[in-house]
Scaffold this active site. Structure first.
Site, PDB file in Angstrom:
ATOM      1  N   CYS A  54       0.857  -1.205  -0.141  1.00 55.31           N
ATOM      2  CA  CYS A  54      -0.070  -0.029   0.125  1.00 55.31           C
ATOM      3  C   CYS A  54       0.833   1.247   0.107  1.00 55.31           C
ATOM      4  O   CYS A  54       1.965   1.260   0.420  1.00 55.31           O
ATOM      5  CB  CYS A  54      -0.838   0.174   1.208  1.00 55.31           C
ATOM      6  SG  CYS A  54      -1.900   1.630   1.624  1.00 55.31           S
ATOM      7  N   GLY A  55       0.316   2.451  -0.376  1.00 53.44           N
ATOM      8  CA  GLY A  55       1.044   3.725  -0.182  1.00 53.44           C
ATOM      9  C   GLY A  55       1.462   3.980   0.920  1.00 53.44           C
ATOM     10  O   GLY A  55       2.328   4.674   1.290  1.00 53.44           O
TER      11      GLY A  55
END
Length: 168
Positions: free
Chosen positions: A39-40
């Site tokens: 995920c970012g």
């Protein structure tokens, strides 16, 4: 565990699928985070680990519990062992990372249903919006605060220290 009504009643699953009773945290301060490996926000593991090490050293009654979740963009597709290895190898995570968990929907972990009910999000929303939402549970087992995914771990420190200063 639909009958659970307090934080300490819940027994989510650990990475081996065994019950992980939260009553072991009675009188302690716990930061709960739904995590993801791809995920970012994944780099927040670094900030979470730093926060954990710094605070746990002086306050052994503080912990972080990571709950891997694959519900948002399939960003944690690995097995529980792969996820735990990823967290340890890439970010040196030493706080407990439990089993993969659903946080929304029909199969949501009862602990998360309770957390969302106790501390709804913006406009009373009772759902988790994305990976790395955070809940702070105080010594008395109540939810003290909730933060969005965008909130950096280092900014949580004052609120955690305030909870650590409280007596039961």
């Amino acid at each position: 565990m639909a009958s659970a009504t307090a934080f300490y009643d819940f027994k989510p699953k650990d990475k081996k699928g065994a019950e992980y009773p939260l009553d072991q945290y009675k009188g302690k301060v716990v930061l709960i985070v739904n995590t993801a490996s791809k995920c970012g926000f994944t780099p927040q593991f670094e900030g979470l680990e730093k926060l954990y090490k710094e605070l746990h050293t002086t306050h052994p009654d503080f912990t972080i519990l990571g709950f891997p979740c694959n519900q948002f963009g399939s960003q944690d597709p690995g097995t529980n062992d792969e996820i735990a290895t990823f967290c340890q190898v890439n970010y040196g995570v030493s706080f407990p990372v439990l089993g993969k968990t659903e946080v929304n929907g029909d199969k949501a972990e009862p602990l998360y249903e309770w957390l969302k009910k106790e501390k709804p999000g913006l406009l009373g929303m009772k759902r988790i919006k994305w990976n790395f939402e955070k809940f702070l549970v105080g010594r008395d087992g109540t939810v003290k605060a909730r933060w969005a995914s965008t909130t950096k771990p280092e900014s949580l420190r004052p609120e955690i220290e305030k909870a650590l200063a409280e007596k039961v």
